[in-house]
Design an enzyme around this catalytic site. Sequence first.
Site, PDB file in Angstrom:
ATOM      1  N   GLU A   1     -19.616 -18.011 -38.148  1.00 18.45           N
ATOM      2  CA  GLU A   1     -19.463 -16.585 -37.911  1.00 18.45           C
ATOM      3  C   GLU A   1     -18.775 -16.162 -36.690  1.00 18.45           C
ATOM      4  O   GLU A   1     -19.065 -16.727 -35.609  1.00 18.45           O
ATOM      5  CB  GLU A   1     -20.720 -15.823 -38.009  1.00 18.45           C
ATOM      6  CG  GLU A   1     -21.952 -16.258 -37.075  1.00 18.45           C
ATOM      7  CD  GLU A   1     -21.921 -15.239 -35.840  1.00 18.45           C
ATOM      8  OE1 GLU A   1     -21.288 -14.342 -35.922  1.00 18.45           O
ATOM      9  OE2 GLU A   1     -22.783 -15.761 -35.056  1.00 18.45           O
TER      10      GLU A   1
ATOM     11  N   SER B   1     -24.527 -20.933 -34.674  1.00 20.21           N
ATOM     12  CA  SER B   1     -24.924 -19.741 -35.101  1.00 20.21           C
ATOM     13  C   SER B   1     -25.979 -20.329 -36.522  1.00 20.21           C
ATOM     14  O   SER B   1     -25.610 -21.267 -36.903  1.00 20.21           O
ATOM     15  CB  SER B   1     -24.103 -18.826 -35.302  1.00 20.21           C
ATOM     16  OG  SER B   1     -23.303 -18.516 -34.433  1.00 20.21           O
TER      17      SER B   1
ATOM     18  N   THR C   1     -28.982 -11.428 -28.801  1.00 19.95           N
ATOM     19  CA  THR C   1     -28.467 -11.154 -30.042  1.00 19.95           C
ATOM     20  C   THR C   1     -29.780 -11.383 -30.995  1.00 19.95           C
ATOM     21  O   THR C   1     -30.827 -11.565 -30.515  1.00 19.95           O
ATOM     22  CB  THR C   1     -27.660 -11.837 -30.755  1.00 19.95           C
ATOM     23  OG1 THR C   1     -27.875 -13.197 -31.034  1.00 19.95           O
ATOM     24  CG2 THR C   1     -26.264 -12.139 -29.764  1.00 19.95           C
ATOM     25  N   CYS C   2     -29.660 -10.738 -32.416  1.00 20.85           N
ATOM     26  CA  CYS C   2     -30.972 -11.271 -33.235  1.00 20.85           C
ATOM     27  C   CYS C   2     -31.269 -12.683 -33.487  1.00 20.85           C
ATOM     28  O   CYS C   2     -32.466 -12.898 -33.668  1.00 20.85           O
ATOM     29  CB  CYS C   2     -30.676 -10.511 -34.712  1.00 20.85           C
ATOM     30  SG  CYS C   2     -29.337 -11.255 -35.458  1.00 20.85           S
ATOM     31  N   ASN C   3     -30.376 -13.478 -33.019  1.00 19.06           N
ATOM     32  CA  ASN C   3     -30.671 -15.033 -33.083  1.00 19.06           C
ATOM     33  C   ASN C   3     -31.122 -15.748 -31.966  1.00 19.06           C
ATOM     34  O   ASN C   3     -31.271 -16.910 -31.935  1.00 19.06           O
ATOM     35  CB  ASN C   3     -29.482 -15.600 -33.810  1.00 19.06           C
ATOM     36  CG  ASN C   3     -29.515 -15.241 -35.288  1.00 19.06           C
ATOM     37  OD1 ASN C   3     -30.514 -15.014 -35.865  1.00 19.06           O
ATOM     38  ND2 ASN C   3     -28.498 -15.267 -35.941  1.00 19.06           N
TER      39      ASN C   3
ATOM     40  N   ILE D   1     -25.665  -2.768 -38.990  1.00 17.94           N
ATOM     41  CA  ILE D   1     -25.662  -1.908 -40.164  1.00 17.94           C
ATOM     42  C   ILE D   1     -24.295  -1.639 -40.733  1.00 17.94           C
ATOM     43  O   ILE D   1     -24.155  -1.508 -41.674  1.00 17.94           O
ATOM     44  CB  ILE D   1     -26.550  -0.671 -39.627  1.00 17.94           C
ATOM     45  CG1 ILE D   1     -27.928  -0.968 -39.351  1.00 17.94           C
ATOM     46  CG2 ILE D   1     -26.190   0.357 -40.532  1.00 17.94           C
ATOM     47  CD1 ILE D   1     -28.825  -1.370 -40.575  1.00 17.94           C
TER      48      ILE D   1
ATOM     49  N   GLN E   1     -19.064 -12.673 -35.264  1.00 15.32           N
ATOM     50  CA  GLN E   1     -19.858 -11.685 -34.403  1.00 15.32           C
ATOM     51  C   GLN E   1     -20.182 -12.109 -33.269  1.00 15.32           C
ATOM     52  O   GLN E   1     -19.987 -11.242 -32.344  1.00 15.32           O
ATOM     53  CB  GLN E   1     -20.995 -11.134 -35.447  1.00 15.32           C
ATOM     54  CG  GLN E   1     -21.533  -9.963 -34.796  1.00 15.32           C
ATOM     55  CD  GLN E   1     -22.883  -9.531 -35.849  1.00 15.32           C
ATOM     56  OE1 GLN E   1     -23.248 -10.140 -36.513  1.00 15.32           O
ATOM     57  NE2 GLN E   1     -22.997  -8.183 -35.598  1.00 15.32           N
TER      58      GLN E   1
END
Length: 423
Positions: A117, A112, A54-56, A197, A119
């Site tokens: 969260e 997270s 993921t982005c993290n 997005i 997601q």
Amino acid sequence: MSVWALGLNHTTAPLDLRGRFAFALDQIAPTLQSLRSSFASGRHPQVEAAIISTCNRTEIYCASEHIALDHTVGWLAESGGVAPALLRSHAYTLHDDEAARHVFRVASGLDSMVLGEAQILGQMKDAVRAAETVGALGTTLNQLFQRSFAVAKEVRTSTEIGAHSISMAAAAVRLAGQLFEDLRKTRVLFVGAGEMIDLAATHFAAKEPKSIAIANRTLERGEKLSSRFGGEAMRLADLPARLAEFDIVVSCTASTLPIIGLGAVERALKARRHRPMFMVDLAVPRDIEPEVKALEDVYLYTVDDLAQVVQQGQANRQAAVAQAEVIIDAGVQSFMHWLGQRGAVPLIQQLNAQADEWRAAEMARARKLLAKGESVDAVLEAMSRGLTQKMMHGAMAELHSGDAASREQTAQTLSRLFLRKER
């Protein structure tokens, strides 16, 4: 059987290093095949594997008879084009109960950037499906992830872990509101059309901006998303020429290289007569060249820059965190108990096979006696005696062999196995 994990996340590695190890969802399957092939060529031919990216975070989970962390580190370092020592300095390695605890905490939103969260749970399920598709997910990892999903569900239903969470998208809206007095007068551009997005557009649309546009490589997908918000869709190739039209730009694509360069932003600022631009880069690797941040009239935020905003109110969730950790502890103990039992499976299979062999032999003998005219009672007596002797022979032989100490230990074991009183 052992499980192990190798990972790096927003707390251990800078954004640009994380970008080297970011895998888009459609890259997971071939990457897993490459990882498993690397094991097959060494001393670990049968390895289960899954990758969460993921982005993290990027995390690799594996299961096999023997832990092979060094090999996993070497493979990931090579895939990212960095030295293993550099990767190790920014990564964490976990095995068995520590790995289980970590994956349970990740699924529950405790690890997270945005505490609580939800997601990440969907992203983990996508990763599991990708691993299943290529046959990389065996019994052990499947059990680990299914239990992590169950623990996450219990955490979210039994605690208020997500009650006060602030999403990355909500944080972006909050920061934009600090720059622009009235978001209803702004024009917003979203670059990409993925889940992040979608979430960001939903939050910004609630502020009723003057216009919304979606720039995406695939126009059809951009049109589908923009129609939900009464916006327009544009091709990614048209972005440089139209960048000056927008006050707010939020980007999150799977591109491996920046798609908004310094030159394009400089030209946009000149056309805007240096009216400020608010830019958010949620992508890993970056979508917007980092040099853009130095421009005087640009306010650029990355996923790491948003950390301080999203952590506001964390103190209000500490009681929920403590409750969640108790649930996770119970989940870890349950998984490790199951994993420990898995070690006995080969022996159980051998015992069942031996018992079936004895049973078949005595059944064959009984049929012969019946065919000779022996009475049913006599045959049943002979069959039961034959089974008993076969079952007890090994135990009796062991009881009479060895020294006094070993015989005493054998006697205690046999008493525990055969002389148990039914409760």
